[in-house]
Design an enzyme around this catalytic site. Structure first.
Site, PDB file in Angstrom:
ATOM      1  N   SER A  15     -12.463 -27.276 -30.466  1.00 25.97           N
ATOM      2  CA  SER A  15     -12.407 -26.105 -31.345  1.00 25.97           C
ATOM      3  C   SER A  15     -11.182 -25.266 -30.967  1.00 25.97           C
ATOM      4  O   SER A  15     -10.056 -25.779 -31.044  1.00 25.97           O
ATOM      5  CB  SER A  15     -13.704 -25.317 -31.266  1.00 25.97           C
ATOM      6  OG  SER A  15     -13.791 -24.372 -32.300  1.00 25.97           O
ATOM      7  N   ASP A  69     -17.122 -31.379 -40.605  1.00 27.84           N
ATOM      8  CA  ASP A  69     -16.942 -30.096 -39.911  1.00 27.84           C
ATOM      9  C   ASP A  69     -16.728 -28.975 -40.925  1.00 27.84           C
ATOM     10  O   ASP A  69     -15.741 -28.987 -41.671  1.00 27.84           O
ATOM     11  CB  ASP A  69     -15.732 -30.206 -38.984  1.00 27.84           C
ATOM     12  CG  ASP A  69     -15.625 -29.041 -38.005  1.00 27.84           C
ATOM     13  OD1 ASP A  69     -16.185 -27.965 -38.294  1.00 27.84           O
ATOM     14  OD2 ASP A  69     -14.976 -29.212 -36.960  1.00 27.84           O
ATOM     15  N   HIS A  97     -18.802 -30.110 -36.278  1.00 27.19           N
ATOM     16  CA  HIS A  97     -17.952 -29.392 -35.333  1.00 27.19           C
ATOM     17  C   HIS A  97     -18.331 -29.806 -33.913  1.00 27.19           C
ATOM     18  O   HIS A  97     -19.007 -29.074 -33.186  1.00 27.19           O
ATOM     19  CB  HIS A  97     -18.104 -27.900 -35.537  1.00 27.19           C
ATOM     20  CG  HIS A  97     -17.008 -27.092 -34.917  1.00 27.19           C
ATOM     21  ND1 HIS A  97     -15.682 -27.247 -35.252  1.00 27.19           N
ATOM     22  CD2 HIS A  97     -17.033 -26.115 -33.966  1.00 27.19           C
ATOM     23  CE1 HIS A  97     -14.949 -26.404 -34.550  1.00 27.19           C
ATOM     24  NE2 HIS A  97     -15.737 -25.719 -33.746  1.00 27.19           N
TER      25      HIS A  97
END
Length: 644
Positions: A475, A562, A594
């Site tokens: 991320s 995602d 994600h």
């Protein structure tokens, strides 16, 4: 030969496969214990009589992705199970009857994200849920009858970021994020609909807020950094707005608060600077905290409790011991272990984690965590006998933080011969508003400088071999990897980007619709694309535009579903690198979001990562098993030849 080079390899399956059990909770009446455990290789909710865990039976029967989260309803008859589809984060909430096994979808909508908002002993047969079925951008708050699924609107959302709900399921306040990033708190008003109650300045907005823990006298709890740096805890008179300070710490924000389940009186709070610790506010729990602190179970936290507050389910871990769950009887002062989450690691050669505080170039203090290969630092703990290849692990968020305790990635990489360093860079949470706000408009600049300063510290301390350092993260940590490798092309020997954004302009243009109310926070922190200066900043800090500067091997992992960092973020980085003739390895999972939730996929990506790191840093590697890659769903789209 050095001791650490002969340490037995810990298998990836033991580190990253399904735990044997996790997520224990006790029913409000104390009759049952629930937990997550594998059923045919997929994590499901199991239930057992409190005194007979060996009689546990499955309550859910997921066959693909597993249950990420569940919570007991206050009727002690239903378990509320949260699920999405292949990582799309459009969560449904199901109520499962523990007696019949019947499940009811309380949020039977397609393409809608639902969240549990409140359970209350005052309304045990109902639950408050927020969902965006009416308006994709602004979730409403509804009351749902668990037995029938009947839904009653509590509050339509006209554009608010969130609502505060009391135990009687009444809306007490709403939060609005202003264009300048300030936080406005509104209260219902009979004449105007809503009236301003409180405002937090932009610099305080992310470290301040009201808790929906209303006592019978109408007061509640407030966290605020107004007039100070770290967030303190206050008792707030909701009628007058007067606030009385309860607790504060000069180095860290107040963390978790333990309150009486009935009166909502604060009993204790936690503070986490280098290590987490609980501080008693009330004599009623002082003995409990002392008992648990002295029990030798590691750093612990309260996971669940009975309505009478006699029985607590406590989760605990240590740097060299994976999570375990315990049942604590506050009356008898007894502690019963319910399970170890990964018993197969009981005799594994796990390595110690060392908290270290590093000075950034501008004087900020960076709380970091260092793990070294077991046996490499026998003479001086925390300092290896010789400089080692190192992996810099960058956390996501960036509004999150690294903590002390068992970390599967630290253990895995240290076991393979690497020093592992995690850095709480500026913009990490928990260290006060000054530290948090120091990251504003500093993606890829001062936030990257903090990482560079930590790496230079490790090199100067004889921990890291300057020619063999990797950067890796997910991320924001994936973005940090891309930014570091294009800004500092020769600093790192290689990098691993997991679901990281490459183009800040397209990242902000494609955030999920239900983040709309908080968009001002992103604009304040990253850059506002609606202004010429902000758009220029976003483009300047986007690694995709600097792809031709990348000079070292890169591995990218992405989930196709995602909702936060779209697949396009990885696709366009790979395309930019290919256009420049730069090699990259790209792994795409079609059934992930994600991050990689399915163990088969996580193990496969880590097997690829392990070979990649061994090829470019020279560490050890467990051979890839015959089915480790084939059991996953991901093809290697680009660059398989870069793994060796």
């Amino acid at each position: 030969m050095n001791a650490f080079t002969t340490t037995p390899l810990i298998s990836r399956a033991a580190l990253f496969g399904n735990p044997s059990r996790r997520g224990a909770a006790i029913s409000p009446d104390g009759a049952h214990i629930t937990f997550l455990a594998p059923l045919d290789g997929v994590m499901n909710v199991f239930i057992a009589p409190r005194a007979a865990l060996d009689q546990a039976t499955p309550l859910t029967r997921e066959t693909k992705r597993g249950v990420p989260f569940y919570e007991w309803a206050k009727d002690s008859r239903h378990v509320l199970v949260v699920r999405d589809t292949d990582g799309d984060e459009n969560y449904h909430i199901h109520a499962v009857d523990i007696k019949t096994g019947a499940a009811r979808d309380l949020t039977p909508f397609e393409g809608v994200r639902a969240e549990l908002a409140k359970v209350s002993r005052q309304h045990p047969g109902a639950v408050v849920i927020s969902h965006n079925a009416r308006n994709p951008q602004f979730p409403d708050v509804v009351r749902v009858d668990i037995a029938t699924g009947e839904t009653t609107m509590i509050a339509e959302n006209p554009g608010f970021a969130s609502f505060g709900i009391d135990d009687d399921f009444a809306v007490r306040y709403a939060v609005v994020i202003q264009p300048d990033g300030s936080q406005l708190v509104l209260r219902p008003d009979a004449a105007a609909g809503w009236a301003e109650f409180m405002r937090f300045a932009p610099e305080d907005a992310m470290t301040s807020g009201i808790e929906d823990l209303f006592a019978s006298d109408g007061s509640t709890l407030l966290r605020s950094s107004a007039g100070r740096d770290t967030a303190a805890l206050y008792r707030l008179d909701f009628a007058t707005g007067a606030a009385h300070e309860i607790a504060a710490d000069e180095r860290a924000d107040i963390g978790a608060v333990l309150v009486d389940p009935h009166s909502k009186a604060p009993l204790a709070y936690s503070v986490n600077y280098e290590r987490n610790r609980y501080v008693a506010l009330d004599a009623a729990v002082a003995a409990d905290l002392a008992f648990l602190d002295g029990a030798g179970i590691g750093d612990w936290g309260l996971q669940s409790r009975t309505d009478d507050d006699r029985l607590w389910v406590v989760g605990a871990d240590a740097d060299t011991a994976p999570a375990a769950a315990y049942l604590y009887d506050r009356t008898l002062k007894t502690l019963e272990k319910l399970y170890d989450s990964r018993p197969e690691l009981a005799d594994a050669p796990l390595a110690a984690m060392h908290p270290v505080v590093i000075d950034a170039r501008d004087g900020l203090k960076l709380v970091c965590y260092l793990t070294l290969p077991k046996g490499s630092d026998e003479a001086t703990p925390g300092r290896p006998a010789q400089a080692l290849p190192m992996v810099l692990m960058v956390h996501g968020g960036p509004w999150a933080r690294d903590i002390f305790g068992y970390n599967s990635y630290h253990q895995w990489l240290a076991n393979r011969g690497y020093a592992v360093l995690s850095v709480n860079f500026r913009a990490s949470t928990g260290f006060g508003k000054g530290f948090l706000n120091a990251g504003n408009n500093e993606w890829g600049r001062a936030m990257d400088d903090d990482l560079l300063d930590a790496v230079d510290w490790a090199i100067g301390a004889g921990i890291a071999d300057a020619s063999r350092i990797a950067i890796m993260g997910g991320s924001y940590g994936g973005y940090a990897t891309l930014a570091a490798m294009t800004r500092n092309p020769t600093k790192y020997a290689c990098g691993v980007d997991i679901v990281g954004p490459s183009n800040l302009e397209t990242l902000l243009a494609t955030i999920p619709p239900y983040w709309e109310a908080a968009k001002a926070i992103f604009h304040k922190s990253i850059g506002n694309p609606d202004t010429a200066d902000g758009l220029a900043l976003l483009r300047e800090r986007s690694p995709v535009h600097l792809a031709d500067r990348l000079a070292r091997p890169l591995l990218i992992g992405q989930g196709a579903n995602d909702p936060r960092v779209k697949q396009a973020e990885s696709d366009q980085m790979v395309a930019a690198l290919k256009a420049k003739g730069i090699a990259v390895t790209y792994v795409l999972f079609p059934d992930e979001g994600h991050g990689f939730a399915r163990p088969e996929n996580n193990i496969a990506f880590n097997a690829i990562t392990e070979q990649f790191l061994a090829a470019h840093l020279g560490g050890r590697a467990e051979p890839i098993g015959a089915d480790e890659i084939s059991r996953s769903t991901a093809p290697i789209l680009e660059g398989a030849d870069t793994l060796s």
